[in-house]
Design a protein around this motif. Structure first.
Motif, PDB file in Angstrom:
ATOM      1  N   UNK A 109       0.843  -1.195   0.000  1.00  0.00           N
ATOM      2  CA  UNK A 109       0.000   0.000   0.000  1.00  0.00           C
ATOM      3  C   UNK A 109       0.876   1.241   0.000  1.00  0.00           C
ATOM      4  N   UNK A 110       0.540   2.185  -0.841  1.00  0.00           N
ATOM      5  CA  UNK A 110       1.300   3.425  -0.892  1.00  0.00           C
ATOM      6  C   UNK A 110       1.193   4.137   0.448  1.00  0.00           C
ATOM      7  N   UNK A 111       2.333   4.469   1.058  1.00  0.00           N
ATOM      8  CA  UNK A 111       2.274   5.118   2.389  1.00  0.00           C
ATOM      9  C   UNK A 111       1.667   6.509   2.308  1.00  0.00           C
ATOM     10  N   UNK A 112       1.142   6.960   3.426  1.00  0.00           N
ATOM     11  CA  UNK A 112       0.540   8.291   3.494  1.00  0.00           C
ATOM     12  C   UNK A 112       1.639   9.347   3.414  1.00  0.00           C
ATOM     13  N   UNK A 113       1.521  10.192   2.419  1.00  0.00           N
ATOM     14  CA  UNK A 113       2.584  11.166   2.148  1.00  0.00           C
ATOM     15  C   UNK A 113       2.658  12.237   3.223  1.00  0.00           C
ATOM     16  N   UNK A 114       3.887  12.697   3.466  1.00  0.00           N
ATOM     17  CA  UNK A 114       4.090  13.898   4.252  1.00  0.00           C
ATOM     18  C   UNK A 114       4.106  15.083   3.295  1.00  0.00           C
ATOM     19  N   UNK A 115       4.654  16.172   3.730  1.00  0.00           N
ATOM     20  CA  UNK A 115       4.689  17.326   2.831  1.00  0.00           C
ATOM     21  C   UNK A 115       5.908  18.194   3.121  1.00  0.00           C
ATOM     22  N   UNK A 116       6.272  19.021   2.146  1.00  0.00           N
ATOM     23  CA  UNK A 116       7.374  19.963   2.306  1.00  0.00           C
ATOM     24  C   UNK A 116       6.879  21.142   3.136  1.00  0.00           C
ATOM     25  N   UNK A 117       7.526  21.386   4.276  1.00  0.00           N
ATOM     26  CA  UNK A 117       7.103  22.485   5.138  1.00  0.00           C
ATOM     27  C   UNK A 117       7.938  23.741   4.921  1.00  0.00           C
ATOM     28  N   UNK A 118       9.098  23.566   4.265  1.00  0.00           N
ATOM     29  CA  UNK A 118       9.958  24.723   4.049  1.00  0.00           C
ATOM     30  C   UNK A 118      10.818  24.466   2.820  1.00  0.00           C
ATOM     31  N   UNK A 119      11.028  25.496   2.012  1.00  0.00           N
ATOM     32  CA  UNK A 119      11.868  25.379   0.821  1.00  0.00           C
ATOM     33  C   UNK A 119      12.894  26.503   0.818  1.00  0.00           C
ATOM     34  N   UNK A 120      14.121  26.138   0.414  1.00  0.00           N
ATOM     35  CA  UNK A 120      15.186  27.142   0.333  1.00  0.00           C
ATOM     36  C   UNK A 120      16.055  26.843  -0.873  1.00  0.00           C
ATOM     37  N   UNK A 121      16.742  27.845  -1.368  1.00  0.00           N
ATOM     38  CA  UNK A 121      17.648  27.682  -2.492  1.00  0.00           C
ATOM     39  C   UNK A 121      19.089  27.657  -1.992  1.00  0.00           C
ATOM     40  N   UNK A 122      19.859  26.699  -2.471  1.00  0.00           N
ATOM     41  CA  UNK A 122      21.288  26.651  -2.200  1.00  0.00           C
ATOM     42  C   UNK A 122      21.982  27.168  -3.456  1.00  0.00           C
ATOM     43  N   UNK A 123      22.145  28.474  -3.530  1.00  0.00           N
ATOM     44  CA  UNK A 123      22.598  29.110  -4.769  1.00  0.00           C
ATOM     45  C   UNK A 123      23.964  28.618  -5.217  1.00  0.00           C
ATOM     46  N   UNK A 124      24.884  28.420  -4.278  1.00  0.00           N
ATOM     47  CA  UNK A 124      26.239  27.994  -4.653  1.00  0.00           C
ATOM     48  C   UNK A 124      26.234  26.638  -5.346  1.00  0.00           C
ATOM     49  N   UNK A 125      25.240  25.823  -5.017  1.00  0.00           N
ATOM     50  CA  UNK A 125      25.142  24.487  -5.594  1.00  0.00           C
ATOM     51  C   UNK A 125      24.097  24.405  -6.711  1.00  0.00           C
ATOM     52  N   UNK A 126      23.378  25.486  -6.935  1.00  0.00           N
ATOM     53  CA  UNK A 126      22.249  25.485  -7.873  1.00  0.00           C
ATOM     54  C   UNK A 126      21.323  24.317  -7.542  1.00  0.00           C
ATOM     55  N   UNK A 127      21.013  24.212  -6.245  1.00  0.00           N
ATOM     56  CA  UNK A 127      20.200  23.116  -5.733  1.00  0.00           C
ATOM     57  C   UNK A 127      19.062  23.674  -4.882  1.00  0.00           C
ATOM     58  N   UNK A 128      18.077  22.804  -4.632  1.00  0.00           N
ATOM     59  CA  UNK A 128      16.915  23.153  -3.813  1.00  0.00           C
ATOM     60  C   UNK A 128      16.927  22.319  -2.544  1.00  0.00           C
ATOM     61  N   UNK A 129      16.660  22.963  -1.411  1.00  0.00           N
ATOM     62  CA  UNK A 129      16.573  22.262  -0.130  1.00  0.00           C
ATOM     63  C   UNK A 129      15.125  22.275   0.355  1.00  0.00           C
ATOM     64  N   UNK A 130      14.609  21.088   0.652  1.00  0.00           N
ATOM     65  CA  UNK A 130      13.280  20.972   1.253  1.00  0.00           C
ATOM     66  C   UNK A 130      13.424  20.454   2.676  1.00  0.00           C
ATOM     67  N   UNK A 131      12.671  21.027   3.578  1.00  0.00           N
ATOM     68  CA  UNK A 131      12.520  20.448   4.909  1.00  0.00           C
ATOM     69  C   UNK A 131      11.127  19.850   4.960  1.00  0.00           C
ATOM     70  N   UNK A 132      11.056  18.547   5.222  1.00  0.00           N
ATOM     71  CA  UNK A 132       9.764  17.862   5.266  1.00  0.00           C
ATOM     72  C   UNK A 132       9.156  17.997   6.654  1.00  0.00           C
ATOM     73  N   UNK A 133       7.854  17.741   6.731  1.00  0.00           N
ATOM     74  CA  UNK A 133       7.128  17.887   7.994  1.00  0.00           C
ATOM     75  C   UNK A 133       7.672  16.964   9.074  1.00  0.00           C
ATOM     76  N   UNK A 134       8.276  15.824   8.660  1.00  0.00           N
ATOM     77  CA  UNK A 134       8.827  14.904   9.654  1.00  0.00           C
ATOM     78  C   UNK A 134      10.261  15.251  10.046  1.00  0.00           C
TER      79      UNK A 134
END
Length: 940
Positions: A510-535
């Motif tokens: 069974x597909x587990x119950x999804x969490x969600x992204x509670x915060x998003x930030x940009x790591x400009x030096x890496x051209x990457x995205x950082x998500x902090x999940x609710x857990x």
């Protein structure tokens, strides 16, 4: 006149279409396969062949190779070892690059000896390479081509250089003469009995190496190193048409040898009765049984479509047999340590069906019998249709992955294909053709056809059997008669067919119950995205285009086995590797591998000293499967007692005789001495394996991976971030959160307080002295200090190569490594290690220390520093186009607070490193560093 083997690039599409049409008419198995239409190839009037291809991986780099269809097999007895000796002489003077000119010139541009400049010799060929040459400098590219030109026909072979190199070759001989190597060479004499192959071991005879007349090596060079036996291969980010013309202009004038000696391809004679060889050596650490069935190799000219199709069948059979043998190893009392069966080419005119098993000491004949029964089961009853379909799916998946990455193929990988094409006419039709071929050929391959191959391989004649073992009191080795008897017994045994058991349920019901992204930030030096999940989990995603079909993953959290007592330490250290072999959820390891058939995906847990986590990778389409495996490792790890018992038993058998290996004894001495015999220094030996406990592993694993809140998950590659986000929320966001914060523990494992010298002697078959010097001390962890320590390491490596290897002829190579650590404490260490003649050990050890002191007492050479800096910048440029570099760089950002630099900033920082700055740094840290010296010498 130049004979063109393949026309301009405009023919590419035509050839591909012709090849596809050929595949559609599979009955015409004698059809010749096309060569990769992306390569320009031809043969000059003097007989020299060339291959040139434009390729953009790595970007702005090219690789230059010269392939010599010459090896040790062509030596006379008084030349035994000279093919390999000539490989060394290619770096000791040519017409346009006298002395060490090849290395001195290329290293000015950051092209490093060993890493980018290298060669190898084997029995039938010799290959020299200049890899990752920067393409922005036209003069450098022309010079690289000029080096190949000189290697073709213009080695200087000066007497003084020849005599100087004898010492280096002697020391290479000494370093390589392990128990395993001696056993391998003895085995080769049995396999090739009656053939010239039995007399040649590449590195050759010390008597010849020490005493041959200069004329002998010059004659060998001019007899065999000639244009009709050579190929020039250039692949990289270049104008291929332009380079084709350059090759014609530069190499056409080289004269063809008049009345050349015939390049003979030697047979290996057949044998009616089985040939058996029992090989023992005091320094061999494992018991091994091998059985070979010899066959005539396919003639070069007959490597057509049928040959290509036969190769596919051979690989399918090997894959199926390997899976069956691995399945046996998962059971509680695994009958042997490891095993394989494969059909492959062993010599130019000989193929073998080779079955090999590494045995447990307490059941030698029983292990052989169990192994041979599995081989015979496959031979008598054949493969099962379902396992054949899985093998086909797996094979097609691998080729499809390569096809999707067709525009990101590595230069040197492409060169290897063209090398085999030149030497033995091995098909190199290009990945586009191969993908089409697999799709058309695989459906027509039946289980009956695969089974027929196995029956053809296992003949009654031309059988070679070898048994390799340590010389050990109290162990009765099987006799020749017993080995033949067990083979005969298995042939007559009644064996049941293999039953293919498959679980058809999904990995996650069974597909587990999804969490969600509670915060998003940009790591400009890496051209990457950082998500902090609710857990609480942190997720970093970086999209790249370096590989079309690759996504890499790392997950990490602080703690590791530093949090466990000494009595739990072995189980904690080994937990990750063991649990990776247990399967997941209701799937044992065998069932899990069957479930993952056709998927390009891997996830593996680890627990190190200061952290725990996962490493993984997947194709683009299997990204969700990678997340599912990751999820299951958190929520449904499997603790399989049968698999634990089997793997522990295999490890125990594997380490039982490791004490006979002098190199292992030395490594253990280094480990215990550098940690001052701290009780947390766990050696990989019988005592360690016996202490492993499944319940302890389970407890440690569940504590380390109980939740996701203190983990950082990093994904780098060709990832669609919009599509990835909901999958990450589902499979990582659903992992439970207990909101804990942990850190590693400093358990006080450190160097001895005083300078320490551990000099010991040991009985050994080939006398050598091994020297390990570890200099260490406190240092502030900074990027600059880390780079400066690496500069010191590079400079010392250069000096030791010049003085200890070349001037003194004292070693095959001095290994130099430098580290600056932040955890568990800020410190550096510089390690120097090498093997040498016992008579030279004290003198060379003195040179090691003298050169370190000379860094600041006499000063460094400006040219050496410039070379090191060029190499650093070149390597950094290359690293920035690798997924592996970026995933580690992001890891360093979170663990060491160290960001990434642009090429321009990095180059500016490197160029700011002056001679005076290095000398001041060396004086500060190496005037009186802490010291651990371990020296192993032979007993008299």
């Amino acid at each position: 006149m130049i004979k063109n083997l393949l026309g301009k690039a405009t023919l590419c599409g035509t050839l591909l279409l012709a090849g596809t049409a050929m595949l559609s008419a599979q009955k015409n198995g004698s059809s010749e396969l096309p060569l990769d239409p992306n390569v320009r190839t031809g043969k000059l009037e003097n007989g020299l062949t060339y291959y040139v291809r434009h390729n953009e991986e790595p970007k702005d780099r090219a690789s230059f190779y010269i392939v010599q269809n010459v090896g040790a097999i062509l030596e006379n007895d008084d030349q035994n070892g000279l093919a390999h000796f000539l490989e060394h002489m290619a770096f000791n003077g040519t017409e346009n690059f006298p002395g060490k000119g090849v290395l001195n010139y290329l290293e000015k541009y950051g092209v490093a000896f060993g890493r980018n400049i290298n060669a190898y010799t084997n029995v039938d060929e010799t290959v020299y390479n200049l890899s990752n040459i920067p393409t922005s400098n036209e003069n450098l590219l022309d010079s690289a081509l000029l080096v190949l030109h000189d290697w073709s026909n213009y080695l200087s072979l000066e007497g003084e250089e020849i005599d100087s190199e004898r010492g280096v070759i002697r020391e290479e001989w000494r370093t390589r003469r392990s128990g395993g190597m001696r056993a391998y060479l003895e085995q080769s004499k049995v396999i090739y009995k009656g053939s010239k192959y039995a007399k040649r071991d590449v590195i050759g005879s010390l008597d010849v190496i020490n005493n041959f007349d200069h004329k002998v090596i010059r004659d060998f060079y001019h007899d065999w190193y000639r244009t009709d036996l050579q190929a020039i291969i250039v692949v990289g980010d270049i104008d291929a048409e332009k380079f084709e013309q350059k090759i014609k202009e530069m190499f056409a004038h080289i004269p063809a040898v008049e009345n050349p000696k015939e390049r003979v391809y030697y047979d290996v004679p057949g044998n009616k009765e089985a040939i058996v060889g029992i090989i023992t050596d005091p320094e061999v650490s494992n018991y091994k049984f091998d059985i070979f069935y010899k066959h005539k190799a396919t003639p070069f000219k007959e490597k057509n479509l049928q040959y290509y199709r036969n190769s596919i069948i051979e690989n399918l059979h090997s894959s199926i047999l390997g899976n069956r043998l691995n399945e046996l190893l998962q059971k509680g009392n695994a009958p042997f340590i490891n095993a394989f069966g494969a059909y492959y080419n062993r010599a130019r005119k000989m193929d073998v069906y080779h079955n090999s098993v590494t045995l447990k000491e307490d059941n030698l004949l029983g292990g052989i019998e169990t192994f041979l029964k599995e081989i015979e089961r496959a031979n008598k009853h054949g493969v099962v249709a379902t396992e054949l379909e899985r093998a086909k799916t797996e094979m097609l998946s691998r080729v499809e992955k390569q096809y999707k990455d067709r525009n990101k193929q590595n230069n040197d990988r492409l060169v290897r294909g063209y090398t085999r094409h030149y030497l033995v006419n091995e098909p190199a039709p290009g990945i586009e053709f191969e993908f089409e071929a697999m799709k058309k050929l695989l459906p027509g391959i039946t289980a009956e056809e695969v089974n027929a191959f196995s029956k053809k391989w296992m003949t009654k004649e031309n059988i070679i059997i070898t048994f390799t073992a340590p010389e050990k009191e109290g162990v009765e080795l099987p006799s020749e008669e017993q080995l033949l008897a067990v083979v005969d017994k298995v042939k007559k045994a009644e064996l049941k067919p293999y039953v293919d058991k498959v679980i058809t349920e999904p990995l996650i019901a069974e597909t587990p119950k999804a969490g969600n992204v509670s915060k998003e930030a940009k790591l400009d030096a890496f051209e990457a995205t950082e998500w902090t999940l609710a857990n609480g989990a942190k997720v970093v995603v970086k999209k790249t285009d370096f590989k079309e079909n690759e996504i890499r993953m790392q997950a990490f959290s602080t703690g590791g086995n530093s949090l466990y007592a000494v009595e739990d330490l072995a189980s904690a250290e080994m937990a990750g590797g063991f649990i990776a072999n247990f399967g997941l959820g209701k799937f044992d390891q065998t069932s899990l591998q069957k479930l993952l058939t056709g998927k390009s995906v891997r996830v593996a847990p680890y627990i190190s000293e200061l952290s725990e986590g996962f490493n993984g990778n997947s194709s683009v389409k299997d990204f969700e499967t990678m997340l599912q495996l990751l999820h299951m490792y958190f929520v449904a790890p499997r603790f399989d007692n049968d698999a634990f018992t089997a793997l522990k038993g295999r490890y125990k058998a594997y380490v039982a005789n490791m004490g006979t290996d002098v190199n292992k004894a030395f490594r253990d001495s280094v480990s215990t001495t550098t940690t001052d015999h701290h009780p947390r220094t766990i050696l990989f030996n019988t005592k360690m394996i016996e202490s492993l406990d499944l319940e302890t592993m389970k407890r440690v694993y569940q504590e380390r991976f109980v939740d996701a809140s203190d983990f950082t998950f990093v994904f780098v590659g060709n990832i669609d971030i919009a599509k990835a986000k909901p999958m990450i929320e589902t499979y990582i966001g659903s992992i439970k959160d207990i909101d804990r914060e942990e850190n590693w523990k400093d358990n006080g494992v450190d160097y001895p307080e005083k300078d320490t010298y551990n000099h010991f002697s040991r009985a050994m078959e080939t006398p050598k002295t091994t020297i390990h010097i570890d200099l260490h001390g406190d240092i502030k962890y900074t990027r600059e200090n880390r780079i400066m320590m690496n500069v010191v390491s590079e400079l010392l490596d250069k000096r030791y190569t010049d003085v200890i290897r070349e001037q003194e002829g004292g070693t095959y190579g001095v290994g130099v490594r430098a580290y600056v650590d932040k955890f568990p404490r800020e410190e550096y260490n510089l390690i120097v290690r090498f093997d040498t003649d016992p008579a030279k050990a004290d003198k060379l050890k003195g040179i090691v220390y003298d050169e370190i002191q000379a860094l600041f007492t006499k000063g460094i050479k400006e040219d050496d520093l410039v070379e090191a800096k060029k190499n650093f910048v070149k390597e950094y440029q290359e690293n920035l186009r690798k997924n592996g570099y970026w995933i580690n760089a992001i890891n360093r950002y979170y663990r060491y607070d160290e960001s990434v630099m642009s090429v321009e900033d990095y180059e500016k920082m490197i160029n700011s490193i002056s001679k005076e700055k290095v000398e001041k740094f060396a004086k500060k840290y190496f005037t009186k560093p802490g010291k651990v010296e371990v020296v192993m010498s032979p007993k008299q």
